[in-house]
Design an enzyme around this catalytic site. Structure first.
Site, PDB file in Angstrom:
ATOM      1  N   ASN A   1      12.660  -2.166 -41.023  1.00  0.00           N
ATOM      2  CA  ASN A   1      12.419  -3.598 -41.277  1.00  0.00           C
ATOM      3  C   ASN A   1      13.696  -4.358 -41.647  1.00  0.00           C
ATOM      4  O   ASN A   1      13.676  -5.282 -42.432  1.00  0.00           O
ATOM      5  CB  ASN A   1      11.317  -3.783 -42.329  1.00  0.00           C
ATOM      6  CG  ASN A   1      11.706  -3.220 -43.683  1.00  0.00           C
ATOM      7  OD1 ASN A   1      12.706  -2.509 -43.796  1.00  0.00           O
ATOM      8  ND2 ASN A   1      10.939  -3.538 -44.702  1.00  0.00           N
TER       9      ASN A   1
ATOM     10  N   GLU B   1      19.868  -1.919 -58.777  1.00  0.00           N
ATOM     11  CA  GLU B   1      20.139  -1.573 -57.376  1.00  0.00           C
ATOM     12  C   GLU B   1      21.597  -1.876 -56.997  1.00  0.00           C
ATOM     13  O   GLU B   1      22.212  -1.121 -56.226  1.00  0.00           O
ATOM     14  CB  GLU B   1      19.161  -2.308 -56.457  1.00  0.00           C
ATOM     15  CG  GLU B   1      17.727  -1.780 -56.630  1.00  0.00           C
ATOM     16  CD  GLU B   1      16.710  -2.481 -55.760  1.00  0.00           C
ATOM     17  OE1 GLU B   1      17.064  -3.445 -55.059  1.00  0.00           O
ATOM     18  OE2 GLU B   1      15.533  -2.049 -55.782  1.00  0.00           O
TER      19      GLU B   1
ATOM     20  N   LYS C   1      19.861  -2.473 -43.243  1.00  0.00           N
ATOM     21  CA  LYS C   1      19.436  -1.088 -42.997  1.00  0.00           C
ATOM     22  C   LYS C   1      20.026  -0.542 -41.685  1.00  0.00           C
ATOM     23  O   LYS C   1      20.551  -1.309 -40.856  1.00  0.00           O
ATOM     24  CB  LYS C   1      17.905  -1.041 -42.984  1.00  0.00           C
ATOM     25  CG  LYS C   1      17.294  -1.363 -44.349  1.00  0.00           C
ATOM     26  CD  LYS C   1      15.781  -1.147 -44.344  1.00  0.00           C
ATOM     27  CE  LYS C   1      15.187  -1.400 -45.727  1.00  0.00           C
ATOM     28  NZ  LYS C   1      13.726  -1.174 -45.750  1.00  0.00           N
TER      29      LYS C   1
ATOM     30  N   TYR D   1      15.650   4.060 -54.268  1.00  0.00           N
ATOM     31  CA  TYR D   1      14.212   3.932 -54.032  1.00  0.00           C
ATOM     32  C   TYR D   1      13.401   4.785 -55.011  1.00  0.00           C
ATOM     33  O   TYR D   1      12.329   5.279 -54.644  1.00  0.00           O
ATOM     34  CB  TYR D   1      13.894   4.336 -52.594  1.00  0.00           C
ATOM     35  CG  TYR D   1      14.235   3.259 -51.567  1.00  0.00           C
ATOM     36  CD1 TYR D   1      13.619   2.014 -51.595  1.00  0.00           C
ATOM     37  CD2 TYR D   1      15.144   3.513 -50.548  1.00  0.00           C
ATOM     38  CE1 TYR D   1      13.913   1.039 -50.647  1.00  0.00           C
ATOM     39  CE2 TYR D   1      15.444   2.541 -49.591  1.00  0.00           C
ATOM     40  CZ  TYR D   1      14.817   1.303 -49.655  1.00  0.00           C
ATOM     41  OH  TYR D   1      15.094   0.337 -48.711  1.00  0.00           O
TER      42      TYR D   1
ATOM     43  N   HIS E   1      16.677  -4.657 -46.976  1.00  0.00           N
ATOM     44  CA  HIS E   1      15.990  -4.488 -48.264  1.00  0.00           C
ATOM     45  C   HIS E   1      16.558  -5.529 -49.225  1.00  0.00           C
ATOM     46  O   HIS E   1      17.766  -5.754 -49.249  1.00  0.00           O
ATOM     47  CB  HIS E   1      16.254  -3.086 -48.838  1.00  0.00           C
ATOM     48  CG  HIS E   1      15.859  -2.969 -50.274  1.00  0.00           C
ATOM     49  ND1 HIS E   1      14.548  -2.823 -50.665  1.00  0.00           N
ATOM     50  CD2 HIS E   1      16.591  -3.044 -51.413  1.00  0.00           C
ATOM     51  CE1 HIS E   1      14.502  -2.783 -51.992  1.00  0.00           C
ATOM     52  NE2 HIS E   1      15.730  -2.917 -52.467  1.00  0.00           N
TER      53      HIS E   1
HETATM   54  P1  CMP Z   1      11.966  -2.117 -48.611  1.00  0.00           P
HETATM   55  O1  CMP Z   1      11.907  -3.538 -48.968  1.00  0.00           O
HETATM   56  O2  CMP Z   1      13.285  -1.484 -48.383  1.00  0.00           O
HETATM   57  O3  CMP Z   1      11.189  -1.274 -49.754  1.00  0.00           O
HETATM   58  C1  CMP Z   1      10.626   0.003 -49.492  1.00  0.00           C
HETATM   59  C2  CMP Z   1      10.610   0.339 -48.033  1.00  0.00           C
HETATM   60  O4  CMP Z   1       9.719   1.371 -47.646  1.00  0.00           O
HETATM   61  C3  CMP Z   1      10.120  -0.868 -47.266  1.00  0.00           C
HETATM   62  O5  CMP Z   1      11.094  -1.894 -47.288  1.00  0.00           O
HETATM   63  C4  CMP Z   1       9.828  -0.243 -45.914  1.00  0.00           C
HETATM   64  O6  CMP Z   1      11.012  -0.082 -45.154  1.00  0.00           O
HETATM   65  C5  CMP Z   1       9.349   1.151 -46.284  1.00  0.00           C
HETATM   66  N1  CMP Z   1       7.906   1.355 -46.141  1.00  0.00           N
HETATM   67  C6  CMP Z   1       7.325   2.171 -45.248  1.00  0.00           C
HETATM   68  N2  CMP Z   1       5.998   2.170 -45.394  1.00  0.00           N
HETATM   69  C7  CMP Z   1       5.710   1.337 -46.401  1.00  0.00           C
HETATM   70  C8  CMP Z   1       4.511   0.922 -47.020  1.00  0.00           C
HETATM   71  N3  CMP Z   1       3.307   1.383 -46.623  1.00  0.00           N
HETATM   72  N4  CMP Z   1       4.587   0.037 -48.031  1.00  0.00           N
HETATM   73  C9  CMP Z   1       5.807  -0.425 -48.445  1.00  0.00           C
HETATM   74  N5  CMP Z   1       6.986  -0.044 -47.899  1.00  0.00           N
HETATM   75  C10 CMP Z   1       6.945   0.818 -46.882  1.00  0.00           C
END
Ligand code: CMP
Length: 149
Positions: free
Chosen positions: A113, A127, A10, A50, A116
């Site tokens: 984070n 994806e 990311k 997403y 992904h």
């Molecule tokens: P990712 O694994 O990329 O999948 C969805 C992304 O949404 C997640 O990682 C986070 O970066 C983001 N995100 C932000 N808030 C939430 C939440 N409450 N629950 C899940 N994903 C979240």
């Protein structure tokens, strides 16, 4: 069973110069990189990636974060690759992710984070398709394959 999956580095990890340290974890595990691409996603590509989160409370924050800079998409192949890459990534909420995982070692935030990772085989196919045409993925053998499985 040999599977293919997507790991996307990311914008936070790109800006923090963590690309190499994330890629090395994939290689060290014995997984094979079959596609690699840096890209600034468009709005419609983020919606495609997403789609299952569109309409959720966090979606607009997630979307603007993913649009904020380049990402690196990595197509990965290997035994149980989907589950293994999810384990390497660690749980979504970085502050709670286990040390030793990518998010556990490098992240402190839920949205920012680091990576992904696709969560199942069918989803991985979907994806990967956001970033790669079938012909972009490289079919080759690693010389160490007999030492890995
Ligand atoms: P990712 O694994 O990329 O999948 C969805 C992304 O949404 C997640 O990682 C986070 O970066 C983001 N995100 C932000 N808030 C939430 C939440 N409450 N629950 C899940 N994903 C979240």
């Amino acid at each position: 069973m040999t599977e293919s999956t997507l790991l996307m580095i990311k914008p936070d990890a790109v800006q923090r110069a963590l690309i190499g340290r994330i890629i090395i974890r994939i290689e060290e595990k014995g997984l094979k990189i079959i596609g690699l691409r840096m890209v600034k996603l468009t709005e419609s590509e983020v919606d495609q990636l997403y789609d299952i989160h569109i309409g959720k409370a966090f979606y607009s924050i997630l979307k603007s974060f993913i649009l904020s800079g380049p990402v690196v998409a990595i197509a990965i192949q290997g035994n149980n690759a989907v589950k293994v890459v999810r384990k390497l990534a660690g749980i979504t909420n970085s502050p709670e992710a286990e040390p030793g995982t990518i998010r556990g070692d490098f992240g402190l935030d839920l949205t920012k984070n680091i990576v992904h990772a696709s969560d199942e085989v069918e989803r991985a196919r979907y994806e990967l398709n956001v970033f790669f045409k079938d012909t972009d993925l490289v079919d080759y053998e690693l010389i160490n394959k007999n030492w890995i499985k």
